[in-house]
Scaffold this active site. Structure first.
Site, PDB file in Angstrom:
ATOM      1  N   LYS A 151      -8.636  13.464   4.987  1.00 35.21           N
ATOM      2  CA  LYS A 151      -7.694  12.457   4.745  1.00 35.21           C
ATOM      3  C   LYS A 151      -6.583  12.674   6.139  1.00 35.21           C
ATOM      4  CE  LYS A 151      -6.821  13.525   0.358  1.00 35.21           C
ATOM      5  NZ  LYS A 151      -6.894  12.420  -0.268  1.00 35.21           N
ATOM      6  N   ARG A 152      -5.887  11.673   6.160  1.00 37.72           N
ATOM      7  CA  ARG A 152      -4.688  11.737   7.249  1.00 37.72           C
ATOM      8  C   ARG A 152      -3.721  13.036   6.847  1.00 37.72           C
ATOM      9  NH1 ARG A 152      -4.000   7.974  11.493  1.00 37.72           N
ATOM     10  NH2 ARG A 152      -2.338   8.956  12.001  1.00 37.72           N
ATOM     11  N   THR A 203      -8.820   6.260  -1.843  1.00 41.23           N
ATOM     12  CA  THR A 203     -10.306   5.708  -1.854  1.00 41.23           C
ATOM     13  C   THR A 203     -11.366   6.757  -1.558  1.00 41.23           C
ATOM     14  OG1 THR A 203      -9.827   4.699   0.189  1.00 41.23           O
ATOM     15  CG2 THR A 203      -9.505   3.056  -1.509  1.00 41.23           C
ATOM     16  N   LYS A 211       0.399  14.496   1.214  1.00 45.95           N
ATOM     17  CA  LYS A 211      -0.884  14.899   0.315  1.00 45.95           C
ATOM     18  C   LYS A 211      -1.299  16.465   0.303  1.00 45.95           C
ATOM     19  CE  LYS A 211      -2.759  10.729   3.158  1.00 45.95           C
ATOM     20  NZ  LYS A 211      -3.320   9.763   2.215  1.00 45.95           N
ATOM     21  N   HIS A 256       0.834  -1.147  -0.064  1.00 46.20           N
ATOM     22  CA  HIS A 256       0.094  -0.001   0.129  1.00 46.20           C
ATOM     23  C   HIS A 256       0.855   1.383  -0.035  1.00 46.20           C
ATOM     24  CE1 HIS A 256      -3.949  -1.739   1.181  1.00 46.20           C
ATOM     25  NE2 HIS A 256      -3.414  -2.801   1.617  1.00 46.20           N
ATOM     26  N   LYS A 294     -15.072   7.669  -3.473  1.00 42.76           N
ATOM     27  CA  LYS A 294     -16.382   7.979  -2.805  1.00 42.76           C
ATOM     28  C   LYS A 294     -16.920   9.422  -3.175  1.00 42.76           C
ATOM     29  CE  LYS A 294     -14.204   5.295   1.027  1.00 42.76           C
ATOM     30  NZ  LYS A 294     -13.663   5.530   2.255  1.00 42.76           N
TER      31      LYS A 294
HETATM   32  C1  26Q Z   1       3.449   0.256  10.401  1.00 40.81           C
HETATM   33  C2  26Q Z   1       4.332   0.124  11.510  1.00 40.81           C
HETATM   34  C3  26Q Z   1       4.288   0.540  12.576  1.00 40.81           C
HETATM   35  C4  26Q Z   1       3.073   1.623  12.679  1.00 40.81           C
HETATM   36  C5  26Q Z   1       2.134   1.961  11.807  1.00 40.81           C
HETATM   37  C6  26Q Z   1       2.560   1.030  10.553  1.00 40.81           C
HETATM   38  C7  26Q Z   1       1.636   1.546   9.700  1.00 40.81           C
HETATM   39  C8  26Q Z   1       0.250   1.723   9.943  1.00 40.81           C
HETATM   40  C9  26Q Z   1      -0.800   2.034   8.930  1.00 40.81           C
HETATM   41  C10 26Q Z   1       1.927   1.754   8.265  1.00 40.81           C
HETATM   42  C11 26Q Z   1       1.003   1.916   7.172  1.00 40.81           C
HETATM   43  C12 26Q Z   1      -0.310   2.326   7.518  1.00 40.81           C
HETATM   44  C13 26Q Z   1      -1.441   2.792   6.534  1.00 40.81           C
HETATM   45  C14 26Q Z   1      -1.213   2.863   5.190  1.00 40.81           C
HETATM   46  C15 26Q Z   1      -2.367   3.314   4.200  1.00 40.81           C
HETATM   47  O1  26Q Z   1      -3.306   3.579   4.805  1.00 40.81           O
HETATM   48  N1  26Q Z   1      -1.911   3.384   3.225  1.00 40.81           N
HETATM   49  C16 26Q Z   1      -3.148   3.730   2.065  1.00 40.81           C
HETATM   50  O2  26Q Z   1      -3.676   2.574   1.712  1.00 40.81           O
HETATM   51  C17 26Q Z   1      -4.648   2.987   0.938  1.00 40.81           C
HETATM   52  C18 26Q Z   1      -5.494   1.525   0.580  1.00 40.81           C
HETATM   53  O3  26Q Z   1      -4.668   0.920  -0.399  1.00 40.81           O
HETATM   54  C19 26Q Z   1      -4.648   3.578  -0.412  1.00 40.81           C
HETATM   55  O4  26Q Z   1      -5.549   4.090  -1.150  1.00 40.81           O
HETATM   56  C20 26Q Z   1      -3.429   4.865   0.203  1.00 40.81           C
HETATM   57  O5  26Q Z   1      -3.108   5.459  -1.015  1.00 40.81           O
HETATM   58  C21 26Q Z   1      -2.518   4.472   1.111  1.00 40.81           C
HETATM   59  O6  26Q Z   1      -2.033   5.572   1.558  1.00 40.81           O
END
Ligand code: 26Q
Length: 799
Positions: free
Chosen positions: A534-535, A642, A540, A356, A646
């Site tokens: 979004k975050r 995503t 972004k 991702h 929407k």
């Molecule tokens: C990893 C290790 C330690 C702490 C946190 C994490 C961690 C947690 C969440 C790393 C990444 C995430 C989330 C990533 C994320 O949300 N990516 C998004 O995924 C979506 C679904 O595929 C995409 O649409 C977005 O583009 C992408 O940013």
């Protein structure tokens, strides 16, 4: 409950069921029932309706002895469930009527439910959409994750700064889960590994129990229901009685507290910079429990382990559960006596890995020393996996390198398929992060463009548009979303356009009322609603949006008598608590809002709104009310997005870069119905190489230079004039995300939008064509793709 799941349900019967739960499940009398009691009674009555299809699905799956999908995800960002369940069961109207007849306001009861926020953002929400689609398609599947006691933190603003407080969705019992005390597995950590007679024995130094909680996930029309199984960590020994008896009361509860820590809280980073031992333990905890659970189920059906890949498809939602490869090999070899090479092969045939992100800081790596201490046996197994991989390819890619265990490489090597989440992203995965592995395994990487569930993200969140679509093309679209194409023929029809606009206006009024009630704000529903939710992340580029807002404000003040298009800029989103720059951006947005919103010169033309604590529920109110969707990431950085889907589905027009799924959205809705700007991914890479690119861009743009000057000298922070000086100088010196280079093209495109928005017929036609052409982005299409190309599974639904 003895009523069968035959729809439509009678509201009087349902009402009786709610009252029965109020009395017998909640132990409350009608005259003393609180909002919570009513919500629980309603939820339990709804849950009863899910049980029959759930049992039926489970029975069908067992009888078929077919293949099941196991979706392993650290995050499931579900949101509220009452409306979701009611809608999927087609009893939403009946539930509303029943509550009304009981003198209860249905919306207030629905709104009393806390969001299940067991995720950070896109990745977690995608997992939730996938569960909905797996059930809608009747694919036998389990979601596996962690039952966090505290979901994503709550966000408040104090003097414009983000403050985080703990979230507590489990503070009150909730209705959707079934505790399964009999389903529990010991999960070991650290300790020693010994070998005797070729048999390896891992003796963990610490053990916790993973205890299952099941939530049924019902699909569209209640035809099928799968299970979301979340693991809670519990101590193997409840309590140290000896310490207690010696009067050491706190020490006596320590083992319990330590064990429970593992499922205590969701990590609030959405990109990792952490190497935290607890995070590694969380990952192993839920992965090991899930693998043990699916193996037990497989063996209970009497199959031979060599057939595992014919019955089991395990999908890794990013690398967070990547240790699954090593764990599965460990169980096959150490506990079931298979040869290492066979075990690796079997495991690989079961596993798929979804990537991702390409952001280097988000690619998980564990300090080898830490990894080997916490998971000594897995450390050894990963070395053997690496050895096998190096022998099989003449590649040079290692899993363990420079004192780090690289989870992306582990996931890639242990998966038979690796996928990106949009066409562009999957190509970039091939060309960048995994280029060497792609050469070694050229058939492995594939693309599965993301999608969203139309049940939550159109049908339920947008009642007026749902009604209009139903009237126009019938009611078969929610599980066959490409039928929305049928709307194309109405795009130029004045009557339909008026109805479409009325639906949008209704949603904008709903948002205005909601903001008024929540935050005491007044916004004009006739203004353009321009939304970025979004975050908060530098890539972004919320900052670019804000700079454009300030530039527009300047222009309005310079020419107050021109006919400006009234615009409400809406921001929503949380920053990771440790992400300093993101938090400064939040602070700046709030400071700019405070200045602009009280400026009498432009009050009617420009306002900034940033409601606290953006979450799934807020998205459900904002998205249907949006005119302009901001999808403005630096090209090459947003894997898919995503939210972009929407918005377009709900008839917003996108202003966006050629990034992630924007590319495919634009192709499908048509270039003339999408506001494109900015550098391409390739141009971004080239521009970054140019010396002083940011400074030159800023110097070439007086408009941008002026805005930066204002921010740097305290125009929006008079109490602390240099508060944002560092943020601005960062743009001059290290504008890694090329805000400066894309600014002018972004500003110009926004002005084109101002013009087009005023041409109501043209704008509405574009908006209708967006809705009509977004059907492909249903997560049902995405899941069908995974089912055919990666999992080799089929619907088991009897039709
Ligand atoms: C990893 C290790 C330690 C702490 C946190 C994490 C961690 C947690 C969440 C790393 C990444 C995430 C989330 C990533 C994320 O949300 N990516 C998004 O995924 C979506 C679904 O595929 C995409 O649409 C977005 O583009 C992408 O940013």
């Amino acid at each position: 409950m003895n009523i069968k799941n035959t729809m439509p349900l009678d509201a009087t019967i349902f009402r009786a069921e709610i009252l029965r739960h109020l009395k017998y499940s909640l132990g409350k009398d009608e005259s003393h029932a609180s909002l919570y009691d009513w919500r629980m009674s309603l939820s339990l009555a709804l849950r009863d309706l899910v049980v029959d299809p759930w049992f039926e699905s489970t029975r069908t799956t067992y009888e078929a002895k077919g293949k099941r999908v196991y979706y392993l995800s650290m995050e499931f960002l579900i949101g509220r469930l009452i409306e979701d369940v009611a809608v999927n069961l087609r009893v939403d109207e009946c539930a509303e009527e029943a509550m009304q007849s009981l003198g209860q306001n249905y919306s207030s009861v629905v709104a009393d439910e806390p969001d299940a926020a067991l995720g950070n953002g896109g990745l977690g929400r995608l997992a939730a959409c996938f569960l909905d689609s797996l059930s809608t398609l009747g694919i036998p599947a389990y979601g596996y994750g962690i039952r966090y006691e505290h979901g994503l933190f709550e966000q408040h603003f104090e003097d414009g700064r983000q403050i985080e407080t703990a979230e507590g969705w489990l503070a009150q019992r909730h209705a959707w889960e079934f505790e399964r005390p009999e389903v529990s597995y010991p999960i070991g950590f650290s300790g020693t590994v010994s070998e005797s007679g070729g048999q390896v024995v891992w003796s963990p130094g610490e053990t916790v129990l993973a205890s299952a909680y099941d939530t049924p996930v019902v699909g569209w029309k209640g035809k099928w229901a799968n299970t979301l199984r979340l693991w809670a960590a519990k101590p193997t020994r409840l309590f140290d009685l000896e310490s207690f008896n010696q009067g050491e009361y706190l020490a006596a509860t320590e083992p319990e507290a330590l064990a429970r820590t593992i499922s205590r809280v969701l990590y609030p980073d959405d990109t990792t910079e952490t190497g935290k031992e607890l995070r590694l333990k969380q990952e192993y905890f839920f992965t090991a429990a899930s693998i043990q659970d699916l193996l037990r189920r497989f063996l209970s059906e009497g199959h031979d382990l060599r057939q595992l890949a014919n019955k089991v498809a395990i999908q890794l939602n990013d690398t967070h559960p990547a240790v699954a490869g090593a764990e599965l090999v460990r169980l096959l070899v150490d506990e079931n006596g298979l040869a290492m090479a066979d075990a690796i092969e079997i495991a690989r045939n079961c596993l798929g890995y979804t990537n991702h992100t390409l952001l280097p800081e988000a690619l998980e790596r564990w300090d080898e020393e830490l990894f080997a201490r916490v998971l000594p046996r897995h450390h050894r197994i990963i070395q053997l996996i690496e050895e096998a991989h190096l022998n099989a390819t003449d590649g040079t890619v290692r899993i363990i390198e420079d004192g780090a265990v690289k989870m992306g490489e582990l996931a890639f090597i242990m998966a038979h398929k690796v996928n990106g989440v949009s066409a562009l992203h999957s190509e970039l995965v091939k060309q960048t992060v995994f280029s060497d592995l792609h050469q070694a395994y050229p058939d492995r990487i594939t693309n599965m463009t993301n999608g969203v569930t139309p049940r939550r993200w159109l049908y339920s969140c947008n009642p007026p548009l749902r009604a209009l679509i139903n009237r126009s093309i019938g009611t078969e679209w929610p599980d066959d979303l490409e039928r929305l194409q049928g709307l194309e023929k109405f795009a130029g029809d004045a009557g339909f356009q008026a109805d479409f606009r009325a639906a949008k206006m209704h949603n904008k009024e709903r948002l205005s009322d909601w903001l008024k009630q929540r935050d005491g704000l007044s916004i004009d529903p006739a203004a353009m609603f321009d939304v970025q939710i979004k975050r908060i992340h530098e890539y972004k580029r919320q900052l670019m949006n804000l700079l454009e807002t300030v530039a527009l404000w300047n222009d309005i003040r310079d020419n107050p008598d021109m006919s400006w298009t009234p615009r409400i800029k809406i921001f929503g989103g949380k920053a990771a608590p440790g992400y300093v720059v993101a938090k400064e951006i939040i602070h700046l947005i709030n400071n700019v809002a405070a200045t602009i919103n009280k400026d009498p010169v432009n009050r009617e033309f420009l306002q900034i709104v940033y409601p606290e604590n953006y979450n799934v529920t807020m998205a459900e109110v904002l998205i249907p009310a949006t005119d302009v969707s901001e999808q403005i990431s630096t090209a090459g950085k947003e894997a898919s997005g995503t939210g972009n889907m929407k918005f377009a589905l709900n008839g917003a027009l996108t202003i966006g870069t050629l990034d992630g799924a924007n590319v495919e959205i634009r192709e499908r809705v048509g270039a003339e119905n999408f506001y494109l700007f900015g550098l391409t991914a390739a141009e971004v890479v080239a521009r970054r190489e140019e010396d002083g690119f940011a400074r030159s861009a800023i110097e070439a743009s007086p408009r941008l230079a002026r805005v930066l000057e204002q921010i740097a000298t305290g125009r929006f922070s008079p109490d602390e004039p240099d508060r944002f000086a560092a943020l601005v100088s960062r743009l001059y010196e290290h504008d890694y995300f090329l805000v400066s280079c894309d600014f002018d093209s972004y500003f110009a495109t926004q002005r084109q939008i101002d013009t087009d928005f005023n041409d109501t017929a043209v704008w509405t036609q574009k908006a209708i064509l967006n809705t009509a052409r977004m059907g492909w982005f249903s997560s049902d299409r995405t899941i069908s793709g995974y089912a055919d190309e990666i999992w080799d599974v089929h619907s088991a639904m009897r039709t």
